[in-house]
Design a protein around this motif. Structure first.
Motif, PDB file in Angstrom:
ATOM      1  N   THR A   2      28.351  42.606  51.205  1.00 30.82           N
ATOM      2  CA  THR A   2      28.249  42.911  49.693  1.00 30.82           C
ATOM      3  C   THR A   2      26.939  41.940  49.591  1.00 30.82           C
ATOM      4  O   THR A   2      26.181  40.985  50.396  1.00 30.82           O
ATOM      5  N   THR A  12      23.810  39.993  47.184  1.00 27.47           N
ATOM      6  CA  THR A  12      24.256  39.951  45.605  1.00 27.47           C
ATOM      7  C   THR A  12      22.558  38.384  45.565  1.00 27.47           C
ATOM      8  O   THR A  12      21.837  38.381  46.178  1.00 27.47           O
ATOM      9  N   GLY A  13      22.335  38.188  43.768  1.00 28.95           N
ATOM     10  CA  GLY A  13      21.326  37.258  44.236  1.00 28.95           C
ATOM     11  C   GLY A  13      19.943  37.544  43.354  1.00 28.95           C
ATOM     12  O   GLY A  13      20.368  38.325  42.571  1.00 28.95           O
ATOM     13  N   LYS A  14      19.035  36.786  44.133  1.00 28.33           N
ATOM     14  CA  LYS A  14      17.869  37.023  42.977  1.00 28.33           C
ATOM     15  C   LYS A  14      17.151  38.533  43.065  1.00 28.33           C
ATOM     16  O   LYS A  14      17.195  38.630  44.146  1.00 28.33           O
ATOM     17  N   ASP A  53      21.161  40.751  40.370  1.00 27.02           N
ATOM     18  CA  ASP A  53      21.807  40.323  40.127  1.00 27.02           C
ATOM     19  C   ASP A  53      21.901  40.475  38.141  1.00 27.02           C
ATOM     20  O   ASP A  53      22.912  41.185  37.707  1.00 27.02           O
ATOM     21  N   ASP A  54      21.379  40.971  38.087  1.00 26.19           N
ATOM     22  CA  ASP A  54      20.219  41.662  36.344  1.00 26.19           C
ATOM     23  C   ASP A  54      21.020  43.292  36.597  1.00 26.19           C
ATOM     24  O   ASP A  54      21.585  44.014  35.355  1.00 26.19           O
ATOM     25  N   PRO A  62      25.532  42.673  38.443  1.00 23.17           N
ATOM     26  CA  PRO A  62      25.994  41.618  38.652  1.00 23.17           C
ATOM     27  C   PRO A  62      27.407  40.990  39.429  1.00 23.17           C
ATOM     28  O   PRO A  62      27.573  39.471  39.526  1.00 23.17           O
ATOM     29  N   LYS A  63      28.412  42.255  40.141  1.00 22.13           N
ATOM     30  CA  LYS A  63      29.066  41.664  40.972  1.00 22.13           C
ATOM     31  C   LYS A  63      28.977  41.840  42.291  1.00 22.13           C
ATOM     32  O   LYS A  63      29.441  42.510  44.129  1.00 22.13           O
ATOM     33  N   GLY A  64      27.083  41.772  42.348  1.00 23.48           N
ATOM     34  CA  GLY A  64      26.801  42.344  43.815  1.00 23.48           C
ATOM     35  C   GLY A  64      27.046  43.640  44.296  1.00 23.48           C
ATOM     36  O   GLY A  64      27.110  44.682  43.298  1.00 23.48           O
ATOM     37  N   GLU A 104      27.945  39.233  54.168  1.00 23.04           N
ATOM     38  CA  GLU A 104      27.549  38.517  52.509  1.00 23.04           C
ATOM     39  C   GLU A 104      26.157  38.478  53.088  1.00 23.04           C
ATOM     40  O   GLU A 104      25.322  37.426  54.037  1.00 23.04           O
ATOM     41  N   ALA A 110      22.629  37.417  50.169  1.00 22.98           N
ATOM     42  CA  ALA A 110      21.750  36.110  49.026  1.00 22.98           C
ATOM     43  C   ALA A 110      21.009  36.675  49.474  1.00 22.98           C
ATOM     44  O   ALA A 110      20.289  35.653  49.977  1.00 22.98           O
ATOM     45  N   GLU A 120      17.194  34.711  47.821  1.00 21.84           N
ATOM     46  CA  GLU A 120      17.106  33.228  47.018  1.00 21.84           C
ATOM     47  C   GLU A 120      15.849  33.435  46.666  1.00 21.84           C
ATOM     48  O   GLU A 120      14.665  34.153  48.106  1.00 21.84           O
TER      49      GLU A 120
END
Length: 193
Positions: free
Chosen positions: A63, A65-67, A70-71, A74-76, A189, A191, A193
């Protein structure tokens, strides 16, 4: 692949504490250049962009995720092997410091994955493995064209026991590849940042 890959998780942690040994392994890994063997997509192939969640046809691989995501997710952004391998594939043969031999890996260059997800505003990525090992890679290093997200080794899918289903392969010219601590496998994962 190595017969008992689970032992390497402990070896990886031991090498973090033993910088001299890690440096020796890195020198060995960088002594021969990675040899690009093939680009699996035709020149001018359609660029993949993940503007919406892809329909999964197989088991999720990891998955994102992050910067910057997110928009839109939302759940990745969950990717399976089919979605990941819709990106241009590249094969390289490299001295793997953990396998202690030359290995042919095939997968997606991280700069291609970053272009496909368009991580607006992200400056680094935190990558987590199934064993909770974590590395943080700067976006400039991911965009360098010297970091491969491998999906196969020696033409075969990698089982979790063999460091799969995905692993980061750091090519010899990679700045981040100067440390074997940055080699991460069994990725769960990523993510931003």
């Amino acid at each position: 692949m190595h017969g008992s890959r689970t032992r390497l998780f402990g070896r990886r942690r031991a090498l973090v504490a033993t910088g001299a040994l890690a440096a020796a392994l890195l020198a060995s890994a960088c002594s021969s250049a990675a040899v690009p063997l093939e680009k699996a997509t035709a020149a001018g192939a359609h660029a993949v962009e993940f503007t919406s969640e892809p329909a999964l046809t197989g088991k999720p691989v990891f998955t994102l995720t992050g910067k910057g995501l997110d928009d839109r997710f939302p759940k990745g952004l969950v990717l399976d092997m089919a979605a990941l391998e819709a990106l241009p594939l590249v094969s390289v043969r490299i001295d793997d410091p953990w396998e202690k031999r030359k290995v042919t890996y095939r997968g997606v260059m991280m700069n291609e994955l970053m272009r496909a997800i368009d991580p607006a505003g992200a400056t680094k990525m935190r990558i987590t493995a199934l064993d909770d090992y974590v590395v943080t890679v700067q976006m400039k290093d991911l965009m360098s064209g010297e970091v491969l997200l491998a999906t196969t080794a020696e033409g075969k899918r990698m089982a979790v026991a063999d460091g799969g289903p995905t692993r980061l392969i750091l090519l010899p010219k990679s700045v981040v590849g100067k440390s074997t601590d940055m080699w991460i496998w069994s990725i769960s994962e990523m993510a931003l940042e």
